[in-house]
Design a protein around this motif. Structure first.
Motif, short mmCIF file in Angstrom:
data_model
loop_
_atom_site.label_atom_id
_atom_site.label_comp_id
_atom_site.label_asym_id
_atom_site.label_seq_id
_atom_site.Cartn_x
_atom_site.Cartn_y
_atom_site.Cartn_z
N ARG A 89 40.66 35.80 42.21
CA ARG A 89 39.30 35.94 42.71
C ARG A 89 38.56 34.61 42.60
O ARG A 89 37.88 34.16 43.52
CB ARG A 89 38.59 37.03 41.91
N SER B 171 36.76 28.86 48.89
CA SER B 171 35.76 29.02 49.94
C SER B 171 34.55 28.12 49.66
O SER B 171 33.97 27.55 50.57
CB SER B 171 35.34 30.48 50.06
N HIS B 172 34.26 27.96 48.37
CA HIS B 172 33.15 27.07 48.03
C HIS B 172 33.48 25.63 48.38
O HIS B 172 32.69 24.92 49.01
CB HIS B 172 32.84 27.19 46.53
N GLU B 173 34.69 25.25 48.00
CA GLU B 173 35.10 23.86 48.24
C GLU B 173 35.15 23.56 49.74
O GLU B 173 34.85 22.46 50.17
CB GLU B 173 36.46 23.58 47.61
N VAL C 278 39.89 32.14 45.21
CA VAL C 278 39.35 32.39 46.56
C VAL C 278 37.90 31.92 46.62
O VAL C 278 37.47 31.24 47.56
CB VAL C 278 39.45 33.88 46.91
N SER C 279 37.18 32.26 45.56
CA SER C 279 35.78 31.87 45.52
C SER C 279 35.64 30.35 45.53
O SER C 279 34.84 29.77 46.26
CB SER C 279 35.16 32.48 44.26
N LYS D 198 39.09 40.52 50.46
CA LYS D 198 38.44 41.57 49.66
C LYS D 198 38.90 42.97 50.09
O LYS D 198 39.10 43.85 49.27
CB LYS D 198 36.91 41.43 49.76
N GLU E 86 32.80 45.54 48.91
CA GLU E 86 31.81 46.47 48.35
C GLU E 86 30.98 47.11 49.44
O GLU E 86 30.56 46.45 50.38
CB GLU E 86 30.91 45.73 47.35
N LEU F 127 37.62 35.59 53.73
CA LEU F 127 37.10 36.10 52.47
C LEU F 127 36.95 37.62 52.52
O LEU F 127 37.32 38.33 51.58
CB LEU F 127 35.75 35.43 52.20
#
Lengths: 1041, 129
Positions: free
Chosen positions: A567, A574-576, A570-571, A629, A636, A625
């Motif tokens: 997690r 995606s941020h980078e 991936v976070s 998920k 969610e 992303l």
């Protein structure tokens, strides 16, 4: 009437009569001839030869009369025998001796009698010859003389018999033989030398079915089957030569044609001159014996077959050890034939010599001295009843060996002496192999259990650990010995232990074959006290009589770690990616936004290309992303009741500018007033956007995309329809796959990431829907999906239902359904509403004993609803159980204590806690005040034991005490006996509050009970405790509703 | 929006600082102070007294959340609105930022031409509360 007198020599007279041996013998021509002569010559209608017995006169010969005897006392002859010559009565009516004799007055109406006594040579008169007439008459002297002569002839005839005593003895002997022959069980016949049957006894009649009459005179051959016809000729010729033929067995034929097996003995019969003139045959029916013999043979064959068919080796040997019998299994297993063994070999031959020697030593050592050899095998069987069973090694004829289990027993005669030994041996190589295989299998299973990475724990009843494999040891840090025999709770952290005392019970009862706990995970506790996340799968099984469960435990700390890392990765990625993208997109956006006027057209075009692609890259990152998920189940959703028509409208507005870019018109072509569904608004908008942008992309310029919502039963169908080029047939089946685009050139032409439809499909499925499409190449496509309608009110509690009713106010239909099920489990009926508005509405028209309330309602905050209910007089006292994701502290501003909130339950709802809260709501109902009016103290004690747990139980033993008690306190229920010391219980009905329920509970079947005041009537002896409780509950529930 | 809105932007990434500067500098109602690290922001916030802070999350040394926490410890800034500008915009991340006291979150990459209006929207919502 003068009775006929008894002569002085009566005894002698009777002896003489009896010596004649003539009484009751059949009529004989020799006498009848004489009476006929008398009848004819004397012209008399009746003539008799009569013999005077002790009490009767018996007629040996009768002419002209129907009966054969008459009583002696009324007889004329009784008089006649006293006369020396004759008795003649010319007119019976004129003779005072006979005038009133019944033989005169009635049939045969004798008016004339003349009788000459039959006086034997010894001077004793045994009877008379008499003539009778129906009218008076006279006999001439000549006639009388004739009668006398005839009488003399009769006497002679009588005497003739008497004078042949020798002949009579012969006859007697003959009669005796005849009797013997007649009573013989064997058929006895005689025949001539020509084979004609001359005599034939009753047994023969029985055996052959012919009567003597039918058989005598017939040829013997009729009894002989055709195929044995020769037999008769041969026999006759042997008999003719004076030979006797002893017992030969043959077959004869009955009259009905059936054969009968017989044994025959034939003897020659010689005539007086010693010449052979016939043969006697004694024929004995031997069919029964034959049958028995056959049966026995059958049984023997059967026994032999059983012995031969047995899998066991069955060998008998005589006391010296020589084989007496040797069955097929023995032949097959040992390789010796019965022929070469029986009578020749000793069973010791088949044994391993060393084994025999060892056994001999053993027996000797045990105080039973024996030399190696056959005796070793039978030593124990000799001295004990029953067999001696042990394992041996048999050696085949070819020298190979196999293990057997051999049982040796002694066969004894009636005196107990041993006649033989019976050995039954079973080849146990397979059994040994199976045992070996089982051992190996166990070892293998053990090895698997011990080497498997999952911890495997078996738990018996009451949560006691019964087995604990190596991996479980590793996972929990305990040795198996430390855990086995203890409660499985020791493997749980303290919080779990106190949370649910019945932890094992919980996972045994509530989670068959299913992973338990939040997210299928549970905390485990190691020996050192540390805790770790674990996955637990439990399955139940029944072993013999007890239930046990197997728990498979997997330490998932590592997996959790990996999940977390993934997690984070991936976070981070995606941020980078987004950080440089932020700069690129920002820079391009600013240049195009602020300086486009001063840029050369070519440069602007290039910058716009760069900008468009940076935007696409952003979308791609977002989609990747999302997809990640969805795959990991972590997308969610915030479900609530939403209006699909609204969302469709929003989606059209949001995509309007995109449509304009492509010169495509978006239209809500068809929609109901509203379409409420249970959905995540934002995700649903994403679905609409995906479908609309696809439709726009593939529509021709100037085209229209139609968005439609329409009802299909209790679902809504959402369609997005374009009139574009349609989906190529070859592409249809993988249209929902990732990065799927019909034409790779589309990527550049149409934009899009190729992930949209797979995300759309996943989202629709999470909403309980299915997405599909219709398409015609060149004519357009229509994508559609169905979603279930969300119902605001589900009324299930029927007024007729005796259970208490509750209202569930919860917008999530799934949660509402679970709550309804939980309530049903507690015997509470419920209605469901999804909005505060619906709740307020239904509360105006229906009464509930309480409400389960979710705070997050679509139209009003739950707390506001509580306030609203409190402000209304009618609903102020409605007990409320709050069911929410929020903690009570989160709602700090609100002071729930002043309100009617019974409990505040966190989701997910704990069933037991809900049960307790419900009890609190039902309190006044489940714990009623009961007054029992009853004078039998013992009965009161029993009833108190039944009711005291669930009620406030008070009793009164008399009417007056009951009246006092009713004056002081209110009761929910009165249990009323009818016969009380100071009157009838029914007298109390007048003083009982009409609100109070009454159950008559008395010793008699009461029929005069006023029904309107009494809810139920029970009879003491006929009412079980359970019935009593059930009746009380029912009556009290009526009171609630 | 008559008053001048004093904004502090904190980001370690020079390129993005430039973009933000360019995006917001031409707005007449904004006054902008840019810092390159959390520490610099803490050092200057007392003198500058911004109306609100736009704060990057991933920064070397002191990250955004730590900077926010330190800021809250300063007596005058315990209630200063702070908006995270970040690429960490998964729902649980946004929820986390709000839980530790962020007023709002602006997602990276943002549209520089729309950024001024986005900032104004947030400010309006703060003033209205």
């Amino acid at each position: 009437m003068l009775k006929s007198p008894i002569p002085i020599n009566e005894t002698l007279r009777l002896q003489a009569l009896y010596a004649l041996d003539i009484l009751d013998t059949p009529a004989e021509e020799r006498f009848d001839r004489l009476t006929r002569i008398a009848q004819y010559s004397l012209q008399a209608p009746i003539v008799l030869v009569n013999l005077v017995d002790a009490e009767r006169v018996w007629f040996k010969s009768i002419q002209g009369l129907e009966f054969t005897e008459s009583p002696r006392e009324i007889s004329f002859c009784g008089h006649a025998i006293l006369e020396p010559e004759a008795l003649v009565v010319q007119d019976t009516l004129a003779d005072p001796r006979f005038s009133d004799n019944p033989l005169v007055l009635e049939t045969p109406l004798i008016r004339f009698y003349a009788g000459v006594p039959l006086t034997l040579s010894n001077g004793l008169a045994v009877g008379s010859l008499c003539v009778l007439d129906h009218q008076p008459r006279q006999l001439s002297i000549e006639q009388l003389a004739l009668l006398s002569d005839l009488a003399q002839c009769v006497i002679e005839e009588l005497e003739r018999v008497r004078q042949q005593p020798q002949l009579t003895e012969m006859a007697l002997a003959q009669a005796r033989y005849a009797a013997i022959i007649n009573s013989s069980d064997d058929a006895i016949m005689s025949k001539t030398l020509d084979g004609i049957i001359t005599s034939y006894n009753p047994a023969a009649e029985k055996l052959f079915g012919y009567t003597a009459q039918e058989a005598v005179g017939q040829p013997m051959s009729m009894l002989i089957p055709p195929e044995r016809a020769d037999e008769e000729g041969l026999n006759l010729s042997r008999i003719g030569h004076g030979e006797r033929i002893d017992h030969f067995e043959t077959v004869r034929i009955r009259k009905d044609g059936s054969p009968v097996e017989v044994s025959v003995r034939i003897s020659p019969i010689k005539d007086a001159a010693g010449e052979i003139d016939g043969a006697s045959l004694i024929i004995h029916d031997i069919s029964a014996r034959k049958r028995r013999e056959q049966d026995f043979a059958k049984i023997s064959r059967f026994n032999q077959a059983v012995i031969d068919g047995a899998d066991h080796l069955i060998i008998t040997a005589d006391a010296r050890g020589i084989i007496l019998s040797f069955n097929r299994a023995a032949e097959a297993s040992l390789g010796y034939s019965a022929e070469e063994s029986v009578g020749k070999l000793s069973p010791a031959l088949f044994h391993d010599g060393d084994e025999i020697a060892r056994r001999a030593q053993e027996l000797t050592a045990a105080g039973k001295p024996v030399e190696p050899g056959f005796e070793v095998l039978v030593k124990l069987a000799r001295s004990q009843n029953g067999g001696d069973t042990r394992e041996w090694t048999y050696v085949r004829k070819d020298g190979t060996r196999f293990p057997v289990s051999l049982t040796v027993s002694a066969l004894r005669d009636a005196s107990g002496a041993i006649t033989a030994f019976l050995g039954i041996a079973t080849d146990i190589s397979e059994r040994r192999q199976a045992a070996q295989a089982q051992r190996e299998n166990e070892i293998r299973l053990r090895a698997i259990l011990d080497n498997i990475l999952d911890g495997i724990i078996t738990i018996g009843e009451r949560g006691i650990v019964e087995s604990f494999n190596k991996s479980a040891e590793k996972i929990f840090g305990y040795a198996a010995d430390e855990v086995i025999g203890n409660n499985v709770r020791m493997l749980m952290p303290d919080s779990s232990r106190s949370d649910q005392d019945g932890y094992p019970h919980h996972f045994i009862t509530s989670s068959k074959k299913k992973i338990i706990g939040m997210d299928g995970e549970l905390l485990g506790r190691r020996k050192d006290g540390s805790t770790f996340p674990m996955e637990l799968a439990v399955s139940e099984m029944r072993l013999a009589d007890t239930w046990m469960s197997t728990g498979i435990v997997r330490d998932i700390s590592e997996r959790k770690q990996v999940e977390r890392m993934k997690r984070e990765f991936v976070s981070t990625v995606s941020h980078e990616l987004r950080t440089p993208l932020t700069s690129i997109r920002g820079a391009l956006g600013l240049v195009i936004g602020k300086f486009s006027d001063s840029l050369p057209a070519k440069a602007l075009q290039l910058l716009e290309t760069a900008n468009r692609n940076s935007e696409r890259l952003t979308l791609l990152i977002n989609d990747i992303l999302d997809l990640e998920k969805i795959e990991s189940g972590r997308l969610e959703f915030e479900f609530k009741a939403v209006d699909l028509v609204d969302i469709a409208g929003q989606a059209i507005i949001a995509n309007e500018s995109y449509g304009q870019q492509h010169q495509v018109h978006l239209r809500l072509a068809e929609a109901p007033q509203s379409a409420i569904i249970w959905a995540d608004e934002h995700r649903l908008l994403q679905v609409f956007s995906n479908l609309i942008s696809n439709a726009v992309k593939f529509s021709p310029a100037g085209g229209t995309v139609d968005i439609m919502v329409h009802r299909r039963d209790n679902r809504f169908r959402i369609s997005v329809k374009d009139k574009g080029r349609g989906i190529p047939a070859g592409f249809r089946h993988h249209i929902f796959q990732r990065f799927a685009q019909a034409d790779s050139s589309d990527t550049r032409q149409k934009g899009g990431t190729g992930l949209g439809l797979s995300i759309t499909k996943a989202i629709v499925e999470r909403h309980g829907g299915n997405i599909n499409f219709l398409s015609e190449e060149g004519a357009g496509s229509e994508f559609f999906f169905d979603l279930p309608e969300w119902l605001e009110v589900i009324e299930q509690a029927q007024t007729a239902d005796n259970r208490p009713h509750m209202l569930i106010c919860e917008d999530n239909p799934d949660v509402a359904m679970v709550l309804a099920e939980l309530l049903a489990h507690e015997e509470v009926a419920s209605d469901r509403v999804g909005t505060a508005g619906a709740a307020l509405d239904i509360l105006k028209r229906k009464r509930y004993c309480g409400m389960l309330l979710d705070l997050g309602l679509p139209d009003m905050d739950g707390l506001a609803l509580i306030q609203c209910l409190y402000n209304n007089e009618a609903t102020r006292d409605l007990p409320i159980i709050v069911v929410t994701g929020r903690t009570r502290e989160d709602s700090g501003a609100w002071n729930g204590e002043v309100l009617s909130v019974v409990d505040w339950l966190q989701k997910p709802v704990d069933r037991e806690r809900l049960g307790l809260a419900l009890k609190q709501i039902m309190y006044p109902y489940t714990r009623p005040r009961i007054l029992h009016v009853e004078d039998d103290i013992d009965f009161l004690q029993v009833t108190e034991a039944i009711l005291a747990d669930d009620s406030d139980y008070i009793y009164a033993t008399s009417l007056s005490a009951a009246r006092d008690e009713l004056g002081r306190n209110d009761y929910d229920l009165i249990l009323l006996d009818l016969s009380l010391p100071d009157g009838s219980g029914l007298d109390l009905l007048d003083v009982i509050n009409p609100e109070t329920k009454v159950i008559v509970f008395s010793g008699q079947d009461a029929d005069k009970i006023p029904k309107e005041q009494v809810s139920a009537a029970l009879t003491k002896a006929k009412t079980s405790n359970k019935q009593l409780l059930a009746t009380i509950r029912r009556v009290i529930n009526q009171k609630i509703n | 929006m008559s008053e001048l809105l004093k904004i502090m932007y904190v980001d370690d990434e020079a390129d993005i600082r430039t973009i933000v500067e360019f995006a917001l500098e031409d707005e007449d109602d904004f006054e902008l102070k840019i810092c390159a690290s959390g520490q610099e922001a803490l050092d200057t916030v007392g003198d500058y007294c911004p109306d609100f802070i736009l704060l990057d999350v991933m920064m070397p040394g002191m990250d955004g959340p730590t900077t926010l926490q330190r800021l809250r410890e300063l007596p005058d800034f315990s209630c200063l609105p702070v908006v995270f500008v970040t690429a960490k915009v998964q729902p649980h991340e946004v929820a986390h930022f709000k839980a530790i006291g962020a007023t709002d979150v602006i997602a990276k990459p943002f549209d520089p031409m729309l950024l001024p209006e986005q900032v104004r929207d947030i400010w309006r919502s703060i003033v209205h509360e």
